[in-house]
Design a protein around this motif. Structure first.
Motif, mmCIF file in Angstrom:
data_model
loop_
_atom_site.group_PDB
_atom_site.id
_atom_site.type_symbol
_atom_site.label_atom_id
_atom_site.label_comp_id
_atom_site.label_asym_id
_atom_site.label_seq_id
_atom_site.Cartn_x
_atom_site.Cartn_y
_atom_site.Cartn_z
ATOM 1 N N ALA A 129 -4.923 -28.752 137.374
ATOM 2 C CA ALA A 129 -3.877 -29.699 136.980
ATOM 3 C C ALA A 129 -4.480 -30.930 136.301
ATOM 4 C CB ALA A 129 -3.059 -30.118 138.193
ATOM 5 N N ILE A 130 -5.614 -31.406 136.789
ATOM 6 C CA ILE A 130 -6.280 -32.551 136.152
ATOM 7 C C ILE A 130 -6.729 -32.183 134.744
ATOM 8 C CG2 ILE A 130 -8.328 -34.026 136.256
ATOM 9 C CD1 ILE A 130 -7.996 -33.984 139.330
ATOM 10 N N ALA A 131 -7.257 -30.966 134.574
ATOM 11 C CA ALA A 131 -7.654 -30.508 133.238
ATOM 12 C C ALA A 131 -6.451 -30.418 132.308
ATOM 13 C CB ALA A 131 -8.349 -29.153 133.342
ATOM 14 N N GLU A 132 -5.301 -29.972 132.831
ATOM 15 C CA GLU A 132 -4.077 -29.907 132.016
ATOM 16 C C GLU A 132 -3.630 -31.299 131.576
ATOM 17 O OE1 GLU A 132 -1.588 -27.503 131.245
ATOM 18 O OE2 GLU A 132 -2.840 -25.799 131.809
ATOM 19 N N VAL A 133 -3.737 -32.269 132.483
ATOM 20 C CA VAL A 133 -3.348 -33.644 132.133
ATOM 21 C C VAL A 133 -4.250 -34.164 131.025
ATOM 22 C CG1 VAL A 133 -3.274 -36.018 132.984
ATOM 23 C CG2 VAL A 133 -2.311 -34.181 134.362
ATOM 24 N N LYS A 134 -5.554 -33.929 131.139
ATOM 25 C CA LYS A 134 -6.485 -34.366 130.098
ATOM 26 C C LYS A 134 -6.223 -33.656 128.782
ATOM 27 C CE LYS A 134 -10.238 -35.702 133.162
ATOM 28 N NZ LYS A 134 -11.607 -35.405 133.629
ATOM 29 N N GLN A 135 -5.848 -32.370 128.875
ATOM 30 C CA GLN A 135 -5.559 -31.594 127.674
ATOM 31 C C GLN A 135 -4.311 -32.117 126.962
ATOM 32 O OE1 GLN A 135 -4.778 -27.481 128.529
ATOM 33 N NE2 GLN A 135 -4.937 -26.862 126.391
ATOM 34 N N CYS A 136 -3.317 -32.559 127.705
ATOM 35 C CA CYS A 136 -2.088 -33.081 127.106
ATOM 36 C C CYS A 136 -2.242 -34.527 126.658
ATOM 37 C CB CYS A 136 -0.937 -32.984 128.095
ATOM 38 S SG CYS A 136 -0.403 -31.311 128.448
ATOM 39 N N LEU A 137 -3.176 -35.242 127.247
ATOM 40 C CA LEU A 137 -3.333 -36.663 126.945
ATOM 41 C C LEU A 137 -3.827 -36.892 125.518
ATOM 42 C CD1 LEU A 137 -2.969 -39.401 128.258
ATOM 43 C CD2 LEU A 137 -5.353 -39.300 128.999
ATOM 44 N N GLY A 138 -4.726 -36.032 125.043
ATOM 45 C CA GLY A 138 -5.242 -36.172 123.673
ATOM 46 C C GLY A 138 -4.151 -36.080 122.614
ATOM 47 N N PRO A 139 -3.384 -34.973 122.584
ATOM 48 C CA PRO A 139 -2.293 -34.880 121.603
ATOM 49 C C PRO A 139 -1.216 -35.945 121.806
ATOM 50 C CG PRO A 139 -2.783 -32.721 122.499
ATOM 51 C CD PRO A 139 -3.575 -33.709 123.283
ATOM 52 N N TYR A 140 -1.009 -36.363 123.058
ATOM 53 C CA TYR A 140 -0.016 -37.408 123.329
ATOM 54 C C TYR A 140 -0.392 -38.706 122.622
ATOM 55 C CZ TYR A 140 2.681 -40.884 125.920
ATOM 56 O OH TYR A 140 3.510 -41.910 126.255
ATOM 57 N N LYS A 141 -1.666 -39.047 122.644
ATOM 58 C CA LYS A 141 -2.121 -40.280 121.994
ATOM 59 C C LYS A 141 -2.143 -40.158 120.479
ATOM 60 C CE LYS A 141 -5.023 -41.991 125.735
ATOM 61 N NZ LYS A 141 -6.411 -42.302 126.152
ATOM 62 N N GLN A 142 -2.365 -38.947 119.964
ATOM 63 C CA GLN A 142 -2.527 -38.765 118.521
ATOM 64 C C GLN A 142 -1.216 -38.643 117.758
ATOM 65 O OE1 GLN A 142 -5.042 -35.362 118.209
ATOM 66 N NE2 GLN A 142 -6.881 -36.479 118.817
ATOM 67 N N THR A 143 -0.189 -38.131 118.390
ATOM 68 C CA THR A 143 1.065 -37.896 117.675
ATOM 69 C C THR A 143 1.895 -39.175 117.600
ATOM 70 O OG1 THR A 143 2.981 -36.468 117.495
ATOM 71 C CG2 THR A 143 2.370 -37.147 119.697
ATOM 72 N N ASP A 144 2.651 -39.274 116.527
ATOM 73 C CA ASP A 144 3.533 -40.420 116.342
ATOM 74 C C ASP A 144 4.997 -40.069 116.598
ATOM 75 O OD1 ASP A 144 1.450 -42.117 115.671
ATOM 76 O OD2 ASP A 144 1.563 -41.589 113.541
ATOM 77 N N ALA A 145 5.314 -38.788 116.563
ATOM 78 C CA ALA A 145 6.702 -38.360 116.766
ATOM 79 C C ALA A 145 7.111 -38.597 118.214
ATOM 80 C CB ALA A 145 6.852 -36.891 116.404
ATOM 81 N N LYS A 146 8.218 -39.294 118.363
ATOM 82 C CA LYS A 146 8.677 -39.655 119.699
ATOM 83 C C LYS A 146 9.059 -38.425 120.526
ATOM 84 C CE LYS A 146 11.483 -43.211 121.796
ATOM 85 N NZ LYS A 146 12.396 -44.310 121.557
ATOM 86 N N GLN A 147 9.647 -37.422 119.879
ATOM 87 C CA GLN A 147 10.068 -36.227 120.596
ATOM 88 C C GLN A 147 8.862 -35.443 121.117
ATOM 89 O OE1 GLN A 147 12.433 -33.507 118.321
ATOM 90 N NE2 GLN A 147 13.233 -32.501 120.137
ATOM 91 N N LYS A 148 7.808 -35.328 120.310
ATOM 92 C CA LYS A 148 6.607 -34.624 120.765
ATOM 93 C C LYS A 148 5.903 -35.403 121.875
ATOM 94 C CE LYS A 148 5.407 -31.625 116.984
ATOM 95 N NZ LYS A 148 4.358 -31.118 116.119
ATOM 96 N N LYS A 149 5.894 -36.736 121.757
ATOM 97 C CA LYS A 149 5.300 -37.544 122.819
ATOM 98 C C LYS A 149 6.022 -37.308 124.143
ATOM 99 C CE LYS A 149 2.955 -41.419 120.843
ATOM 100 N NZ LYS A 149 2.210 -42.454 121.446
ATOM 101 N N THR A 150 7.335 -37.190 124.075
ATOM 102 C CA THR A 150 8.122 -36.940 125.275
ATOM 103 C C THR A 150 7.783 -35.588 125.882
ATOM 104 O OG1 THR A 150 9.913 -38.253 124.329
ATOM 105 C CG2 THR A 150 10.465 -36.840 126.175
ATOM 106 N N LYS A 151 7.585 -34.583 125.053
ATOM 107 C CA LYS A 151 7.255 -33.249 125.550
ATOM 108 C C LYS A 151 5.880 -33.242 126.210
ATOM 109 C CE LYS A 151 11.076 -31.790 123.987
ATOM 110 N NZ LYS A 151 12.201 -31.668 124.867
ATOM 111 N N TYR A 152 4.907 -33.884 125.579
ATOM 112 C CA TYR A 152 3.576 -33.975 126.188
ATOM 113 C C TYR A 152 3.628 -34.773 127.495
ATOM 114 C CZ TYR A 152 1.372 -32.074 122.002
ATOM 115 O OH TYR A 152 0.981 -31.251 120.970
ATOM 116 N N ALA A 153 4.414 -35.840 127.502
ATOM 117 C CA ALA A 153 4.536 -36.657 128.715
ATOM 118 C C ALA A 153 5.176 -35.854 129.842
ATOM 119 C CB ALA A 153 5.353 -37.914 128.425
ATOM 120 N N SER A 154 6.147 -35.012 129.520
ATOM 121 C CA SER A 154 6.783 -34.219 130.571
ATOM 122 C C SER A 154 5.807 -33.197 131.151
ATOM 123 C CB SER A 154 8.041 -33.541 130.048
ATOM 124 O OG SER A 154 7.736 -32.613 129.043
#
Length: 106
Positions: free
Chosen positions: A11-36
């Motif tokens: 689960a920690i590895a999954e959080v780290k894996q999602c954190l990179g794209p979350y920081k890089q994307t500007d689209a609010k909808q994609k940020k929400t999906k990564y955050a979820s």
């Protein structure tokens, strides 16, 4: 012990894996999906840690109060098994459908 700790490390590895794209994307909808996805994993870690600590508490109390406290483990150990099953079998299928349905890169 590795069987009990491996879902937390995953689960920690999954959080780290999602954190990179979350920081890089500007689209609010994609940020929400990564955050979820990150929040799902963090919630899993929290609930799983509570179950593990609760089981350890029962084991320690069994030395003080006797064997009848160990019957409490008959409830918590299957719950831990269900959490591990959800993490290993159900979550990968859910994540695959979620990522495919929302055009996310993981």
């Amino acid at each position: 012990m590795n069987i009990l700790l491996q879902p937390v490390f995953d689960a920690i590895a999954e959080v780290k894996q999602c954190l990179g794209p979350y920081k890089q994307t500007d689209a609010k909808q994609k940020k929400t999906k990564y955050a979820s996805l990150m929040m799902f994993n963090l919630l899993f870690i929290l609930l799983y840690a509570i179950l593990i600590l609760y089981s350890l508490y029962y084991m320690i109390m069994a030395f003080i109060h006797g064997l009848y406290v160990l019957f409490g483990l008959c409830v918590t150990l299957p719950m831990i098994g269900v959490f591990i099953l959800l993490r290993r079998k159900v979550y990968p299928k859910f994540k695959q459908e979620y990522v495919k349905g929302h055009d996310l890169e993981l």
